[in-house]
Every structure is written in structure tokens, then in C-alpha cells.
Design a protein around this motif. Structure first.
Motif, PDB file in Angstrom:
ATOM      1  N   ASP A 128       0.806  -1.225   0.000  1.00 61.34           N
ATOM      2  CA  ASP A 128       0.000   0.000   0.000  1.00 61.34           C
ATOM      3  C   ASP A 128       0.840   1.275   0.000  1.00 61.34           C
ATOM      4  N   ASP A 129       1.976   1.258   0.663  1.00 60.48           N
ATOM      5  CA  ASP A 129       2.822   2.451   0.722  1.00 60.48           C
ATOM      6  C   ASP A 129       3.974   2.378  -0.260  1.00 60.48           C
ATOM      7  N   ALA A 130       3.843   1.568  -1.288  1.00 63.50           N
ATOM      8  CA  ALA A 130       4.876   1.453  -2.308  1.00 63.50           C
ATOM      9  C   ALA A 130       4.184   1.245  -3.664  1.00 63.50           C
ATOM     10  N   LEU A 131       4.463   0.129  -4.316  1.00 63.73           N
ATOM     11  CA  LEU A 131       3.900  -0.177  -5.624  1.00 63.73           C
ATOM     12  C   LEU A 131       2.622  -1.001  -5.489  1.00 63.73           C
ATOM     13  N   THR A 132       1.569  -0.574  -6.195  1.00 63.67           N
ATOM     14  CA  THR A 132       0.336  -1.351  -6.274  1.00 63.67           C
ATOM     15  C   THR A 132      -0.056  -1.439  -7.741  1.00 63.67           C
ATOM     16  N   VAL A 133      -0.298  -2.657  -8.208  1.00 63.36           N
ATOM     17  CA  VAL A 133      -0.760  -2.886  -9.581  1.00 63.36           C
ATOM     18  C   VAL A 133      -2.057  -3.671  -9.469  1.00 63.36           C
ATOM     19  N   ARG A 134      -3.094  -3.202 -10.163  1.00 67.62           N
ATOM     20  CA  ARG A 134      -4.402  -3.857 -10.077  1.00 67.62           C
ATOM     21  C   ARG A 134      -5.133  -3.756 -11.412  1.00 67.62           C
ATOM     22  N   GLU A 135      -6.272  -4.425 -11.489  1.00 68.01           N
ATOM     23  CA  GLU A 135      -7.110  -4.342 -12.686  1.00 68.01           C
ATOM     24  C   GLU A 135      -7.600  -2.917 -12.898  1.00 68.01           C
ATOM     25  N   MET A 136      -8.019  -2.637 -14.102  1.00 67.93           N
ATOM     26  CA  MET A 136      -8.660  -1.359 -14.396  1.00 67.93           C
ATOM     27  C   MET A 136      -9.992  -1.319 -13.649  1.00 67.93           C
ATOM     28  N   LEU A 137     -10.502  -0.136 -13.392  1.00 68.99           N
ATOM     29  CA  LEU A 137     -11.805   0.000 -12.744  1.00 68.99           C
ATOM     30  C   LEU A 137     -12.917  -0.388 -13.710  1.00 68.99           C
ATOM     31  N   PRO A 138     -13.983  -0.995 -13.201  1.00 66.94           N
ATOM     32  CA  PRO A 138     -15.118  -1.320 -14.066  1.00 66.94           C
ATOM     33  C   PRO A 138     -15.723  -0.046 -14.663  1.00 66.94           C
ATOM     34  N   ARG A 139     -16.242  -0.177 -15.860  1.00 63.95           N
ATOM     35  CA  ARG A 139     -16.879   0.958 -16.550  1.00 63.95           C
ATOM     36  C   ARG A 139     -18.285   0.543 -16.966  1.00 63.95           C
ATOM     37  N   PHE A 140     -19.164   1.514 -16.985  1.00 59.32           N
ATOM     38  CA  PHE A 140     -20.552   1.257 -17.371  1.00 59.32           C
ATOM     39  C   PHE A 140     -20.692   1.497 -18.867  1.00 59.32           C
ATOM     40  N   LYS A 141     -21.072   0.451 -19.591  1.00 61.87           N
ATOM     41  CA  LYS A 141     -21.227   0.559 -21.039  1.00 61.87           C
ATOM     42  C   LYS A 141     -22.317  -0.407 -21.475  1.00 61.87           C
ATOM     43  N   ASP A 142     -23.178   0.042 -22.352  1.00 58.59           N
ATOM     44  CA  ASP A 142     -24.273  -0.790 -22.871  1.00 58.59           C
ATOM     45  C   ASP A 142     -25.131  -1.365 -21.738  1.00 58.59           C
ATOM     46  N   ASN A 143     -25.471  -0.522 -20.782  1.00 57.00           N
ATOM     47  CA  ASN A 143     -26.345  -0.874 -19.652  1.00 57.00           C
ATOM     48  C   ASN A 143     -25.782  -1.938 -18.716  1.00 57.00           C
ATOM     49  N   GLU A 144     -24.473  -2.097 -18.681  1.00 61.91           N
ATOM     50  CA  GLU A 144     -23.870  -3.018 -17.719  1.00 61.91           C
ATOM     51  C   GLU A 144     -22.421  -2.611 -17.444  1.00 61.91           C
ATOM     52  N   TYR A 145     -21.898  -3.091 -16.333  1.00 58.06           N
ATOM     53  CA  TYR A 145     -20.510  -2.827 -15.978  1.00 58.06           C
ATOM     54  C   TYR A 145     -19.616  -3.902 -16.582  1.00 58.06           C
ATOM     55  N   HIS A 146     -18.466  -3.485 -17.070  1.00 56.55           N
ATOM     56  CA  HIS A 146     -17.460  -4.437 -17.515  1.00 56.55           C
ATOM     57  C   HIS A 146     -16.088  -3.883 -17.134  1.00 56.55           C
ATOM     58  N   THR A 147     -15.150  -4.780 -16.896  1.00 57.42           N
ATOM     59  CA  THR A 147     -13.791  -4.383 -16.532  1.00 57.42           C
ATOM     60  C   THR A 147     -12.921  -4.545 -17.767  1.00 57.42           C
ATOM     61  N   PRO A 148     -12.380  -3.432 -18.281  1.00 55.37           N
ATOM     62  CA  PRO A 148     -11.550  -3.536 -19.482  1.00 55.37           C
ATOM     63  C   PRO A 148     -10.228  -4.244 -19.171  1.00 55.37           C
ATOM     64  N   GLU A 149      -9.650  -4.851 -20.201  1.00 60.48           N
ATOM     65  CA  GLU A 149      -8.329  -5.450 -20.054  1.00 60.48           C
ATOM     66  C   GLU A 149      -7.333  -4.342 -19.747  1.00 60.48           C
ATOM     67  N   GLY A 150      -6.381  -4.617 -18.900  1.00 61.35           N
ATOM     68  CA  GLY A 150      -5.352  -3.650 -18.617  1.00 61.35           C
ATOM     69  C   GLY A 150      -5.000  -3.618 -17.149  1.00 61.35           C
ATOM     70  N   ALA A 151      -4.065  -2.753 -16.824  1.00 56.71           N
ATOM     71  CA  ALA A 151      -3.587  -2.628 -15.449  1.00 56.71           C
ATOM     72  C   ALA A 151      -3.480  -1.165 -15.061  1.00 56.71           C
ATOM     73  N   SER A 152      -3.831  -0.894 -13.802  1.00 51.71           N
ATOM     74  CA  SER A 152      -3.632   0.430 -13.195  1.00 51.71           C
ATOM     75  C   SER A 152      -2.455   0.320 -12.240  1.00 51.71           C
ATOM     76  N   VAL A 153      -1.624   1.351 -12.219  1.00 53.65           N
ATOM     77  CA  VAL A 153      -0.420   1.343 -11.397  1.00 53.65           C
ATOM     78  C   VAL A 153      -0.434   2.554 -10.486  1.00 53.65           C
ATOM     79  N   GLY A 154      -0.119   2.329  -9.226  1.00 47.72           N
ATOM     80  CA  GLY A 154       0.059   3.417  -8.269  1.00 47.72           C
ATOM     81  C   GLY A 154       1.364   3.203  -7.532  1.00 47.72           C
ATOM     82  N   LEU A 155       2.243   4.181  -7.567  1.00 49.31           N
ATOM     83  CA  LEU A 155       3.517   4.108  -6.864  1.00 49.31           C
ATOM     84  C   LEU A 155       3.609   5.269  -5.893  1.00 49.31           C
TER      85      LEU A 155
END
Length: 192
Positions: A128-155
Motif C-alpha cells: 500500500d505504501d509502495a507499488l500497487t498494480v491492479r485491474e482497471m476499474l469497471p466501466r458502465f457501457k451498454d447498460n452493464e458494468y465491464h472491466t476492461p483489459e489492462g492494469a492500473s499502477v500506483g507508486l
């Protein structure tokens, strides 16, 4: 039978009452002129006029879309301040991360596990206080949520400095910012 004088008085009082109630809450030119000398920034030199048509008296200065309580309601979406020295440190780390994400993007490898492994090879520690890599956040599209392929990075470079990045099929990006009040290095989702 009422006299013509009493009828005239009743009509006059009624007309005054209607005019007085109809003007309730309106600012008149005489009111603006009286307040012009009241203090610095008042009067014609003012950029915002409370009497402008459609202007709300509840709008905060710098309030994005002009909604009442905009700044208060969106405080969770603002980043904290970075000290100049810590901002330089964060920018230096962003320069190290950017070519790794570019290489992964060009290779079509943007899943969180692959991105995490590549960034740990730079010598970062995970947590938590260093590197965190996780899935992308879900997005609302076509009346439903989906999680796009990819990674989010927080350092977390310092308590007041972060590098935030992402890599996905369409693109990648790296930026520096102060931490968010509720979510650290990661930008919080809308709809708080």
C-alpha cells in the motif's frame, strides 16, 4: 355604499402591495449603486454579478459546472499538494516507469501480473505504501458494468507524491500527482 375616495385608496393600497411583493428578492440598480463604494471588488469591476439572469446565489467560486456544493461534493477527487522536491522525485520515477509500460503495450502485455513483474524488476517494493498494480476499474457501457483489459499502477514515492499509470489495449499513460484523500495514489471512481 363605499365612497369613491375609499375605493381609490383600496385600489392604491392593492397596487402598492402587488408591486412590493412582485419585487421581492430582486436587486435594483439603486441597490447596486449604493453598494458600489462599500468595499474592494464591489460594483461594476466585479466579474460575477449576482443579479445576472440565471445566476444562482449558491454557486461557489471556481465551482466546475456551477452546481451548489460542487467543491464540497468533489473534494474526494482532488489530489493533495506535493512539495517541489517530492514532485521532482515522482517525475524521476515516472521517467523510469514510462519505457517499461511502452514496451509492454507494444508487446500486447497489459495484464496486472505481467505489469507487476516488470515493475518489480525496477527494484520497487509491493504494498500500500509502495507499488500497487491492479485491474482497471469497471466501466458502465451498454447498460452493464465491464472491466476492461489492462492494469492500473500506483507508486507512492513519498507520503505526498505518487506516480499513477495505466496500460491497456488502446494506450498507456504515466503521470505524477499528490495522493487522493480517500484512495491514495489511485484516482477515485465517479459517483461517490
Amino acid at each position: 355604499m363605499p365612497t369613491s375616495t375609499s375605493v381609490q385608496r383600496t385600489v392604491l393600497v392593492g397596487a402598492i402591495l402587488i408591486l412590493t411583493l412582485g419585487a421581492c428578492g430582486q436587486q435594483r440598480a439603486s441597490d447596486l449603486a449604493a453598494g458600489a463604494g462599500a468595499g474592494a471588488g464591489a460594483g461594476a469591476g466585479s466579474s460575477a454579478s449576482p443579479s445576472a439572469p440565471g445566476a444562482s446565489p449558491y454557486v461557489e467560486p471556481g465551482a466546475g459546472d456551477g452546481a451548489p456544493h460542487y467543491n464540497e461534493n468533489n473534494a474526494y477527487r482532488r489530489t493533495g499538494e506535493m512539495s517541489p522536491a517530492h514532485e521532482r522525485d515522482a517525475e524521476r520515477e515516472a521517467v523510469r516507469i514510462e519505457p517499461v509500460l511502452k514496451r509492454l503495450w507494444e508487446q500486447g502485455k497489459w495484464d496486472p501480473a505481467t505489469v507487476r513483474t516488470a515493475l518489480l524488476e525496477l527494484g520497487y517494493e509491493e504494498g500500500d505504501d509502495a507499488l500497487t498494480v491492479r485491474e482497471m476499474l469497471p466501466r458502465f457501457k451498454d447498460n452493464e458494468y465491464h472491466t476492461p483489459e489492462g492494469a492500473s499502477v500506483g507508486l507512492r514515492v513519498h507520503p505526498d507524491a505518487c506516480v499513477t499509470a495505466f496500460v491497456q489495449k488502446s494506450n498507456y499513460g504515466v503521470q505524477t500527482n499528490g495522493p487522493y484523500l480517500e484512495t491514495g495514489c489511485f484516482e477515485p471512481p465517479y459517483g461517490h
